[in-house]
Motif scaffolding. Structure first.
Motif, PDB file in Angstrom:
ATOM      1  N   LEU A 120      10.516 -33.840  21.012  1.00 21.53           N
ATOM      2  CA  LEU A 120       9.714 -34.356  22.427  1.00 21.53           C
ATOM      3  C   LEU A 120      10.188 -33.034  23.292  1.00 21.53           C
ATOM      4  O   LEU A 120       9.155 -32.886  24.246  1.00 21.53           O
ATOM      5  CB  LEU A 120      10.658 -35.688  22.981  1.00 21.53           C
ATOM      6  CG  LEU A 120       9.998 -36.165  24.296  1.00 21.53           C
ATOM      7  CD1 LEU A 120       8.438 -36.699  23.992  1.00 21.53           C
ATOM      8  CD2 LEU A 120      10.828 -37.451  24.582  1.00 21.53           C
ATOM      9  N   ASP A 121      11.167 -32.526  23.377  1.00 25.79           N
ATOM     10  CA  ASP A 121      11.435 -31.241  24.346  1.00 25.79           C
ATOM     11  C   ASP A 121      10.406 -30.461  24.227  1.00 25.79           C
ATOM     12  O   ASP A 121       9.775 -29.789  25.208  1.00 25.79           O
ATOM     13  CB  ASP A 121      12.914 -30.856  23.969  1.00 25.79           C
ATOM     14  CG  ASP A 121      13.194 -29.869  25.074  1.00 25.79           C
ATOM     15  OD1 ASP A 121      13.400 -30.163  26.216  1.00 25.79           O
ATOM     16  OD2 ASP A 121      12.964 -28.644  24.498  1.00 25.79           O
ATOM     17  N   ARG A 122      10.138 -29.954  22.927  1.00 27.51           N
ATOM     18  CA  ARG A 122       8.980 -29.154  22.572  1.00 27.51           C
ATOM     19  C   ARG A 122       7.638 -29.323  23.028  1.00 27.51           C
ATOM     20  O   ARG A 122       6.879 -28.455  23.746  1.00 27.51           O
ATOM     21  CB  ARG A 122       8.916 -28.616  21.196  1.00 27.51           C
ATOM     22  CG  ARG A 122      10.050 -27.669  20.694  1.00 27.51           C
ATOM     23  CD  ARG A 122       9.757 -27.218  19.297  1.00 27.51           C
ATOM     24  NE  ARG A 122       8.708 -26.412  19.320  1.00 27.51           N
ATOM     25  CZ  ARG A 122       7.747 -26.143  18.292  1.00 27.51           C
ATOM     26  NH1 ARG A 122       7.937 -26.723  16.990  1.00 27.51           N
ATOM     27  NH2 ARG A 122       6.754 -25.415  18.271  1.00 27.51           N
ATOM     28  N   ILE A 123       7.374 -30.769  22.939  1.00 24.94           N
ATOM     29  CA  ILE A 123       6.072 -31.301  23.421  1.00 24.94           C
ATOM     30  C   ILE A 123       5.864 -31.005  24.964  1.00 24.94           C
ATOM     31  O   ILE A 123       4.784 -30.597  25.531  1.00 24.94           O
ATOM     32  CB  ILE A 123       5.815 -32.424  23.076  1.00 24.94           C
ATOM     33  CG1 ILE A 123       5.900 -32.797  21.478  1.00 24.94           C
ATOM     34  CG2 ILE A 123       4.541 -33.142  23.760  1.00 24.94           C
ATOM     35  CD1 ILE A 123       5.841 -34.188  20.909  1.00 24.94           C
ATOM     36  N   VAL A 124       6.931 -31.521  25.760  1.00 29.32           N
ATOM     37  CA  VAL A 124       6.950 -31.570  27.194  1.00 29.32           C
ATOM     38  C   VAL A 124       7.086 -30.077  27.584  1.00 29.32           C
ATOM     39  O   VAL A 124       6.403 -29.704  28.423  1.00 29.32           O
ATOM     40  CB  VAL A 124       8.309 -32.252  27.544  1.00 29.32           C
ATOM     41  CG1 VAL A 124       8.193 -32.078  29.092  1.00 29.32           C
ATOM     42  CG2 VAL A 124       8.211 -33.691  27.309  1.00 29.32           C
ATOM     43  N   THR A 125       7.830 -29.313  27.004  1.00 26.29           N
ATOM     44  CA  THR A 125       7.712 -27.788  27.369  1.00 26.29           C
ATOM     45  C   THR A 125       6.337 -27.077  27.175  1.00 26.29           C
ATOM     46  O   THR A 125       5.795 -26.327  28.196  1.00 26.29           O
ATOM     47  CB  THR A 125       8.675 -26.940  26.630  1.00 26.29           C
ATOM     48  OG1 THR A 125      10.018 -27.499  26.711  1.00 26.29           O
ATOM     49  CG2 THR A 125       8.857 -25.303  26.806  1.00 26.29           C
ATOM     50  N   ALA A 126       5.638 -27.442  25.832  1.00 27.87           N
ATOM     51  CA  ALA A 126       4.462 -26.669  25.613  1.00 27.87           C
ATOM     52  C   ALA A 126       3.015 -27.407  26.755  1.00 27.87           C
ATOM     53  O   ALA A 126       2.428 -26.842  27.301  1.00 27.87           O
ATOM     54  CB  ALA A 126       3.738 -27.332  24.409  1.00 27.87           C
ATOM     55  N   ALA A 127       3.513 -28.711  27.036  1.00 28.45           N
ATOM     56  CA  ALA A 127       2.568 -29.255  27.980  1.00 28.45           C
ATOM     57  C   ALA A 127       2.627 -28.580  29.399  1.00 28.45           C
ATOM     58  O   ALA A 127       1.684 -28.510  30.124  1.00 28.45           O
ATOM     59  CB  ALA A 127       2.780 -30.746  28.277  1.00 28.45           C
ATOM     60  N   ILE A 128       3.897 -28.187  29.867  1.00 19.26           N
ATOM     61  CA  ILE A 128       4.017 -27.700  31.246  1.00 19.26           C
ATOM     62  C   ILE A 128       3.415 -26.384  31.141  1.00 19.26           C
ATOM     63  O   ILE A 128       2.953 -25.913  32.103  1.00 19.26           O
ATOM     64  CB  ILE A 128       5.547 -27.846  31.511  1.00 19.26           C
ATOM     65  CG1 ILE A 128       6.008 -29.246  31.614  1.00 19.26           C
ATOM     66  CG2 ILE A 128       5.734 -26.807  32.697  1.00 19.26           C
ATOM     67  CD1 ILE A 128       7.508 -29.215  31.923  1.00 19.26           C
ATOM     68  N   ALA A 129       3.645 -25.525  30.009  1.00 20.41           N
ATOM     69  CA  ALA A 129       3.255 -24.277  30.108  1.00 20.41           C
ATOM     70  C   ALA A 129       1.581 -24.074  30.139  1.00 20.41           C
ATOM     71  O   ALA A 129       1.126 -23.444  30.678  1.00 20.41           O
ATOM     72  CB  ALA A 129       3.617 -23.692  28.709  1.00 20.41           C
ATOM     73  N   VAL A 130       0.935 -25.300  29.387  1.00 21.75           N
ATOM     74  CA  VAL A 130      -0.281 -25.255  29.446  1.00 21.75           C
ATOM     75  C   VAL A 130      -0.866 -25.679  30.844  1.00 21.75           C
ATOM     76  O   VAL A 130      -1.818 -25.091  31.467  1.00 21.75           O
ATOM     77  CB  VAL A 130      -1.086 -26.292  28.450  1.00 21.75           C
ATOM     78  CG1 VAL A 130      -2.555 -26.322  28.697  1.00 21.75           C
ATOM     79  CG2 VAL A 130      -0.681 -25.865  27.075  1.00 21.75           C
ATOM     80  N   ALA A 131      -0.272 -26.510  31.307  1.00 15.87           N
ATOM     81  CA  ALA A 131      -0.583 -27.051  32.930  1.00 15.87           C
ATOM     82  C   ALA A 131      -0.308 -26.128  33.862  1.00 15.87           C
ATOM     83  O   ALA A 131      -1.207 -25.588  34.663  1.00 15.87           O
ATOM     84  CB  ALA A 131       0.315 -28.054  33.327  1.00 15.87           C
ATOM     85  N   ASP A 132       0.733 -25.092  33.766  1.00 17.01           N
ATOM     86  CA  ASP A 132       1.012 -23.962  34.543  1.00 17.01           C
ATOM     87  C   ASP A 132      -0.291 -23.039  34.444  1.00 17.01           C
ATOM     88  O   ASP A 132      -0.662 -22.197  35.472  1.00 17.01           O
ATOM     89  CB  ASP A 132       2.280 -23.323  34.181  1.00 17.01           C
ATOM     90  CG  ASP A 132       3.501 -24.167  34.635  1.00 17.01           C
ATOM     91  OD1 ASP A 132       3.331 -25.149  35.389  1.00 17.01           O
ATOM     92  OD2 ASP A 132       4.605 -23.877  34.524  1.00 17.01           O
ATOM     93  N   ALA A 133      -0.577 -22.621  33.377  1.00 18.99           N
ATOM     94  CA  ALA A 133      -1.507 -21.663  33.045  1.00 18.99           C
ATOM     95  C   ALA A 133      -2.911 -22.016  33.191  1.00 18.99           C
ATOM     96  O   ALA A 133      -3.731 -21.160  33.855  1.00 18.99           O
ATOM     97  CB  ALA A 133      -1.205 -21.202  31.583  1.00 18.99           C
TER      98      ALA A 133
END
Length: 291
Positions: free
Chosen positions: A44-57
């Protein structure tokens, strides 16, 4: 319609618009593990981290379960074993970034001690939030009217209230101080973000945009119909003027006037000192219990 009876936002930008019970389970650590078949290394941590990275970019609209499956190198259905959908994922993303000023897993008891002076605390709150909005501009697109409260959100609120307690204001007023400061910061951050978005969408710089209007504005000023506007100094709309610093100083000065008034007429909330003592005692007891 969501299980709690609320209507889910079709664009996935409203917190609390999904399965609230499931979001709470995930936020508070009671639903992290899927029941079967997890891909090794996926969490779950990896999924949330990836989602934030996509949203930031690329913005919040770019975040989808399909996109995340590509980023993480897994099947889309594997993600659904961890999180039901984008609405619940948004609750997790929001709580994660709200907790960024604090080390992961930090309890209020263990968190850095806020400034002793409430003025310095308000200053720090405003700057921290502005920095957060700069790093994650997609936060300004989220409807947070019904935020699902996770551990990071509660830690932040706990620390803010602790820092402001010495103002001697009533509890609803302390919440209003936080709302006022956050609203001020969000307003300025949204103006800056909208300006940057306008440049991206139109291809025109701010200078080019206003230069295009200059002939019409000059004729309007010379018409005599706008005497106040025409009398403004040349640096009135200068980008060098720091509206954040000006506004923050005025907010703090306003709060100072209120605190001074309450102190002078003896209507300051007497629970402030007692609450501080109780918090100190509780912190001491919890620290002792952990040893």
């Amino acid at each position: 319609m969501a299980k709690d009876g609320s209507t889910a936002a079709t664009d996935g930008t409203a917190t609390g618009s999904g399965d609230i019970a499931r979001s709470l389970e995930l936020l508070w650590g009671t639903g992290d593990r899927p029941s079967r078949g997890p891909k090794p290394g996926l969490s779950l941590d990896r999924i949330v981290t990836a989602a934030i990275a996509v949203a930031d970019a690329e913005g919040l609209a770019a975040v989808s379960m399909r996109r995340l499956s590509t980023e993480l190198g897994t099947g889309t259905m594997s993600l659904y074993r961890y999180v039901p959908g984008k609405a619940e994922l948004l609750d997790l993303m929001l709580d994660r970034v709200l907790g960024e000023p604090l080390p992961s897993g930090t309890d209020p008891v263990d968190a850095p001690t806020p400034p002793a002076d409430w003025r310095a605390s308000i200053d720090a709150m405003a700057r921290t939030y502005l920095d957060n909005l700069r790093r994650h501009p997609w936060l300004l697109k989220i409807n947070q009217a019904r935020t699902v409260l996770g551990p990071s959100a509660l830690r932040g609120l706990e620390l803010s209230l602790t820092a402001l307690r010495s103002m001697g204001l009533r509890d609803p007023e302390l919440i209003s101080v936080i709302i006022t400061v956050n609203s001020f910061v969000e307003g300025l951050a949204r103006t800056r973000a909208d300006a940057a978005e306008a440049v991206r969408e139109t291809g025109l710089s701010d200078q080019e945009f206003w230069d295009g209007q200059r002939p019409y504005l000059e004729r309007a000023m010379l018409s005599g119909a706008y005497p106040m506007m025409a009398s403004l100094s040349e640096d009135t709309f200068s980008t060098e003027f720091d509206h954040f610093e000006f506004g923050l100083r005025r907010l703090i000065a306003g709060f100072e006037a209120l605190v001074a008034e309450r102190t002078a007429d003896g209507t300051a909330d007497g629970t402030a000192d007692r609450s501080t003592e109780q918090a100190t005692e509780q912190t001491s007891e919890q620290t002792t219990a952990r040893k």
